[in-house]
Design a protein around this motif. Structure first.
Motif, PDB file in Angstrom:
ATOM      1  N   VAL B   9     -93.901  25.468  39.939  1.00 28.98           N
ATOM      2  CA  VAL B   9     -93.580  26.681  40.689  1.00 28.98           C
ATOM      3  C   VAL B   9     -94.676  27.699  40.426  1.00 28.98           C
ATOM      4  CG1 VAL B   9     -91.794  28.359  41.211  1.00 28.98           C
ATOM      5  CG2 VAL B   9     -91.180  26.202  40.158  1.00 28.98           C
ATOM      6  N   PHE B  11     -95.658  31.609  40.669  1.00 31.15           N
ATOM      7  CA  PHE B  11     -95.214  32.991  40.888  1.00 31.15           C
ATOM      8  C   PHE B  11     -96.458  33.823  41.131  1.00 31.15           C
ATOM      9  CE2 PHE B  11     -91.965  31.049  38.251  1.00 31.15           C
ATOM     10  CZ  PHE B  11     -90.801  31.461  38.851  1.00 31.15           C
ATOM     11  N   ASN B  14     -98.293  39.411  45.981  1.00 30.14           N
ATOM     12  CA  ASN B  14     -98.503  39.427  47.426  1.00 30.14           C
ATOM     13  C   ASN B  14     -99.937  39.756  47.815  1.00 30.14           C
ATOM     14  OD1 ASN B  14     -97.867  39.600  50.214  1.00 30.14           O
ATOM     15  ND2 ASN B  14     -97.562  41.799  50.007  1.00 30.14           N
ATOM     16  N   TYR B  18    -101.504  35.550  46.633  1.00 27.10           N
ATOM     17  CA  TYR B  18    -100.884  35.034  47.855  1.00 27.10           C
ATOM     18  C   TYR B  18    -101.917  35.013  48.980  1.00 27.10           C
ATOM     19  CZ  TYR B  18     -97.092  33.905  51.073  1.00 27.10           C
ATOM     20  OH  TYR B  18     -96.282  33.271  51.960  1.00 27.10           O
ATOM     21  N   ALA B  21    -104.325  32.253  48.307  1.00 27.35           N
ATOM     22  CA  ALA B  21    -103.778  30.953  48.711  1.00 27.35           C
ATOM     23  C   ALA B  21    -103.820  30.806  50.231  1.00 27.35           C
ATOM     24  CB  ALA B  21    -102.351  30.809  48.194  1.00 27.35           C
ATOM     25  N   VAL B  35     -96.897  21.865  44.360  1.00 29.08           N
ATOM     26  CA  VAL B  35     -96.824  23.257  43.926  1.00 29.08           C
ATOM     27  C   VAL B  35     -96.166  24.068  45.019  1.00 29.08           C
ATOM     28  CG1 VAL B  35     -98.177  25.314  43.404  1.00 29.08           C
ATOM     29  CG2 VAL B  35     -98.841  23.115  42.470  1.00 29.08           C
ATOM     30  N   LYS B  36     -95.167  24.866  44.658  1.00 30.38           N
ATOM     31  CA  LYS B  36     -94.516  25.721  45.647  1.00 30.38           C
ATOM     32  C   LYS B  36     -94.621  27.172  45.218  1.00 30.38           C
ATOM     33  CE  LYS B  36     -92.444  21.690  46.740  1.00 30.38           C
ATOM     34  NZ  LYS B  36     -91.797  20.606  45.995  1.00 30.38           N
ATOM     35  N   ILE B  37     -94.976  27.986  46.185  1.00 27.38           N
ATOM     36  CA  ILE B  37     -95.290  29.377  45.871  1.00 27.38           C
ATOM     37  C   ILE B  37     -94.099  30.283  46.123  1.00 27.38           C
ATOM     38  CG2 ILE B  37     -96.713  31.352  46.590  1.00 27.38           C
ATOM     39  CD1 ILE B  37     -98.975  29.347  47.101  1.00 27.38           C
ATOM     40  N   VAL B  38     -93.802  31.131  45.158  1.00 25.43           N
ATOM     41  CA  VAL B  38     -92.791  32.181  45.330  1.00 25.43           C
ATOM     42  C   VAL B  38     -93.550  33.508  45.366  1.00 25.43           C
ATOM     43  CG1 VAL B  38     -90.676  33.221  44.445  1.00 25.43           C
ATOM     44  CG2 VAL B  38     -91.150  30.817  43.998  1.00 25.43           C
ATOM     45  N   ARG B  39     -93.295  34.277  46.398  1.00 22.98           N
ATOM     46  CA  ARG B  39     -94.055  35.517  46.596  1.00 22.98           C
ATOM     47  C   ARG B  39     -93.351  36.710  45.956  1.00 22.98           C
ATOM     48  NH1 ARG B  39     -95.171  39.032  51.786  1.00 22.98           N
ATOM     49  NH2 ARG B  39     -93.132  38.305  52.413  1.00 22.98           N
ATOM     50  N   PHE B  40     -94.100  37.481  45.225  1.00 20.07           N
ATOM     51  CA  PHE B  40     -93.612  38.724  44.616  1.00 20.07           C
ATOM     52  C   PHE B  40     -94.480  39.879  45.098  1.00 20.07           C
ATOM     53  CE2 PHE B  40     -91.866  35.576  41.874  1.00 20.07           C
ATOM     54  CZ  PHE B  40     -90.722  36.125  41.348  1.00 20.07           C
TER      55      PHE B  40
END
Lengths: 666, 159
Positions: B9, B11, B14, B18, B21, B35-40
């Motif tokens: 994962v 993290f 933005n 992000y 990427a 890989v998976k992206i979580v946006r903050f």
């Protein structure tokens, strides 16, 4: 029960070439809480958006996930579409299937699996989304410009000419700043006063500009569009309503031996004075620290000679408060002075000057009326040495940066000297010539080739006096560091441009950040050069870093444009993605325990203290409160909060945990 | 071991990573798909409970990435995050968890290629470390303990 709609975009072939979009849509349809799922060739096109709008209306969707490109690209598009269909725009989320999946992976099963996971994450997140409303903040359409130099003048005129009200605060008795001290300006050698004074007058006469000279910002409260400024009007001891500016008082004042700030100490002024003959406003102030009456209680000559009775010795400092919507900081710079250069003898030898002092010597309005004469004996110097980078680019002096303007003004000084003293010899010691600007390099070449200024690449080690001459000892690094000694009559140090004294204090008053050298810090070095990190406060000119006049003026107009843009609306609409402190029913009121860790973490000073009072008016507890005008939505406070009382709208704990868990739970 | 594909994962903030990427995408630079992206909004927002939760829920590795120092969109969020990471790494070490399972990096919006390197590097490193069950087991155990305490309390009330 949530009814989520999932819309998978093919993006032509951009996504569908590597991701099986039909499969993603089919899998999404099976997800918990998903009411409707489909795929379409171009979701951002008109038919694609219509598809979403119709689905929202027909299926009564409570949330939308669009699996398409980056939200940085099309989030506004889809949020707008949702809003048009009657769904709160903040119930729409985007899953990035293009940049983060189809474009970076090969065509295989894992890529489609990943796409399904990415959609699932956002489906879980959107379930926890709450409808949000854009925040509207009213704007007071009046700007405060701090500093009356060329930067402040340009910014104030631009804002005022756009029809907005401006208040200008200048700490000196006259506006004009450092530019009014300059003799000629590079690279055209036009006279500084000739181009500046008309603008100074324009500021004073402009119907939209209120000018406060001899005044300082005392206090600034509030946030973008709604600041409240307290300004201290220092006591001038002269009633400006009565004073006609005849100047009789200044000619009769007996204290005539006060070093003039405007002439950089090379000339003298009286205790009641105007800084220079073209001052705006052209009315005097009494310098109380040097006035005989204030010091000894006797004199009052100015009162006796004043034909209008304008002198009032007991005038106090006044404080005024103004509601303003935006601030432009244009406080400018200073040059390095005092005994910073013991090896060069500055302060010890009368004829070792700073660049700004030489500027006054060369100026027609200066103490010598433009003739280059030594301050010590009034003789015309026949050999003069200029030393560039005096302090600049010198980490040992604490000034590692390039002061940018010195190469140019040194060339100008040498040129002016050659023009005025035809048989004189001038030498410039330099490290590099940095003449990056329109016609700048040509200007330096002109000094060298046409005016015969001798440029020597090397640093000066020491200056000492011998038989009435200054011996400048340096090295010529282009000749293999061969030692050079020049017997000079005068030495001019191109001293580093530094921040103004008091810049740090002013920055703290306004909650604006400043850098290691106490210059004001811009919000982004490349893309937000005139903004500060505090919304609604802009900066321009040399208060940010040393700058030449064209750059300063350009920047001032930029800052003015930002202010005008801000004032073009009656209300400021802001994204509601900000932090909020929770509220619960009495007797708890909020889970906030009042530790105020969030306050220390917040880069924007957006967190305030709020007292919660009972019916009898007694304070039950003090909790944190987020000012929506100031909060920019970084969420740093959320991670800091120990009692989880503060949360961020749009990126709440609930949403983020849901996203992470959706990704991993099989 | 070759069949093991770690779940990773990411993290990210933005504004820098992000966007970085996104640039990897527009530059069509390929990287591992697990890989998976979580946006903050900002790395300053990333609560470490989220990282622990990710481990508890079965992540084998985590990437945390944001703006370079002094490039933060919010001035100082990444400094707060950095300070927290240093402490958190120390804590992980103390707990006996291999700190290599978490990769902290700075990736700016202009560093598309760097993002691919960070991802591939992390995948390789975590693949060598093998699946991560240690924390999940501990979390399950603690959850059971909690449940038994709750059960016990209920029993007491009935009495």
């Amino acid at each position: 029960m949530s009814k989520i709609g999932v819309f998978i975009c093919h993006c032509g072939e951009n996504i569908s070439a590597t991701v099986d979009c039909e499969k993603v849509a089919a899998e999404a349809g099976k997800m918990d809480g998903v009411e409707f799922a489909t795929d379409y060739k171009y979701m951002c096109s008109d038919p694609g958006q219509t598809l979403i709008k119709n689905a929202i209306k027909e299926k009564g969707l409570t949330g939308v996930v669009v699996g398409a490109c980056s939200p940085r690209m099309h989030e506004p598009t889809f949020r707008k579409a949702c809003a048009e269909a009657g769904l709160n725009p903040y119930l729409c989320e985007m899953s990035n299937l293009r940049e983060h999946c189809s474009w970076v992976h090969e065509k295989n099963e894992q890529t489609t699996e990943k796409a399904i996971d990415l959609v699932k994450m956002l489906v879980e997140k959107v379930k926890k989304n709450k409808p949000l409303n854009a925040i509207k903040v009213p704007i007071t359409k009046k700007a405060l410009v701090i500093g009356g130099g060329i930067a402040g003048i340009q910014a104030a005129l631009d804002i005022a000419n756009a029809g907005q009200q401006v208040i200008m605060v200048e700490k000196e008795p006259s506006i004009g700043g450092h530019m009014s001290q300059l003799s000629e300006t590079f690279p055209t050698l036009d006279c500084s006063q000739c181009i500046l004074t008309p603008r100074m007058v324009e500021v004073a006469q402009h119907p939209n500009i209120t000018l406060y000279t001899y005044a300082e910002l005392e206090h600034l409260d509030g946030f973008i569009g709604n600041f409240k400024a307290t300004i201290r009007l220092k006591a001038k001891s002269v009633d400006y309503k009565l004073c006609t500016g005849c100047g009789l008082c200044t000619t009769k004042c007996p204290s005539k031996k006060i070093p003039s700030e405007f002439n950089e100490g090379l000339g003298m002024r009286t205790a009641i004075y105007t800084p220079f003959p073209q001052a705006v406003p052209n009315k005097p102030v009494i310098d109380r620290a040097n006035c005989t009456y204030y010091q000894k209680g006797k004199c009052k000559v100015c009162e006796k000679v004043c034909p209008t009775g304008a002198i009032q010795y007991d005038l106090p400092d006044q404080f005024i408060t103004e509601d303003i919507g935006a601030v432009v900081i244009a406080t400018g710079f200073n040059v390095l002075k005092t005994d910073f250069f013991p090896e060069y003898g500055y302060g010890k030898y009368a004829d070792v000057l700073t660049g700004l002092q030489f500027e006054r010597l060369a100026s027609a309005s200066g103490p010598t009326l433009g003739e280059i004469r030594r301050p010590s004996d009034g003789k015309v110097p026949k050999k003069i040495v200029f030393i560039a980078c005096s302090g600049s680019r010198d980490p040992a002096k604490g000034i590692p940066y390039c002061s940018k303007i010195c190469c140019m003004y040194t060339a100008k000084h040498a040129m002016l000297y050659q023009h005025k003293v035809h048989d004189g010899e001038s030498y410039v010691f330099y490290m590099d010539i940095r003449a990056g600007g329109k016609n700048y390099e040509e200007f330096v070449r002109r000094a060298i080739e046409d005016d015969g200024v001798n440029y020597i690449r090397g640093r000066v080690a020491r200056i000492y006096e011998k038989d009435g001459k200054y011996i400048v000892k340096g090295a010529d690094t282009l000749l293999g560091s061969k030692p050079v000694e020049i017997e000079a009559d005068m030495v001019v140090l191109a001293t580093a441009g530094v921040s103004n004294p008091g810049a740090e204090e002013l920055a703290q008053k306004m909650h604006v950040s400043y850098d290691a050298y106490k210059f004001f810090a811009e919000a982004h070095p490349k893309l937000k050069p005139v903004e500060t990190n505090t919304a609604g406060i802009f900066l321009c000119g040399a208060c940010q870093a040393p700058k030449d006049i064209p750059e300063t003026v350009g920047m001032a107009s930029g800052a003015a444009a930002k202010v005008i843009g801000l004032f073009s609306n009656n209300e400021l609409t802001r994204e509601p993605l900000i932090a909020v402190v929770n509220r619960s029913a009495p007797p708890v009121f909020s889970t906030c325990v009042g530790c105020f860790m969030c306050q220390t973490a917040c880069p924007y000073n957006a967190i305030e203290r709020e007292e919660i009072k009972g019916r009898d008016g007694s304070v039950i507890k003090t909790v944190a409160k987020v000012n929506p005008g100031l909060c920019q939505g970084c969420g740093t406070c959320v991670a800091f909060c120990r009692s989880k009382a503060i949360d961020m709208q749009g990126f709440s704990n609930e949403q983020m945990f849901a996203e992470v868990m959706a990704l991993l739970n099989e | 071991m070759s069949e093991f594909e770690p779940k990773i994962v990411a993290f990210v903030c933005n504004w820098c990573t992000y966007a970085g990427a996104d640039l990897t995408g527009t530059s069509r630079i390929k990287y591992a798909s697990n890989v998976k992206i979580v946006r903050f909004p900002c790395t300053g927002r990333i609560d470490f409970m989220l990282l622990l939760k990710a481990f508890a829920e079965g992540a084998d590795g985590i990437i945390v990435s944001g703006c370079h120092p002094n490039d933060c969109h919010y001035t100082s969020g990444n400094f707060h995050a950095r300070r927290r990471w240093v402490i958190f790494r120390g804590l992980l070490n103390f707990m006996g968890i291999d700190v290599n399972r978490i990769q902290f990096s700075w990736v700016s919006a202009a560093e598309g290629a760097k993002w691919a390197d960070v991802v591939n590097g992390t995948v390789t490193a975590v693949r060598e470390l093998g699946p991560y069950t240690q924390y999940r087991k501990a979390a399950d155990y603690l959850a059971q303990q909690d449940q038994s305490i709750i059960d016990g309390q209920e029993a007491m009330i009935i009495k």
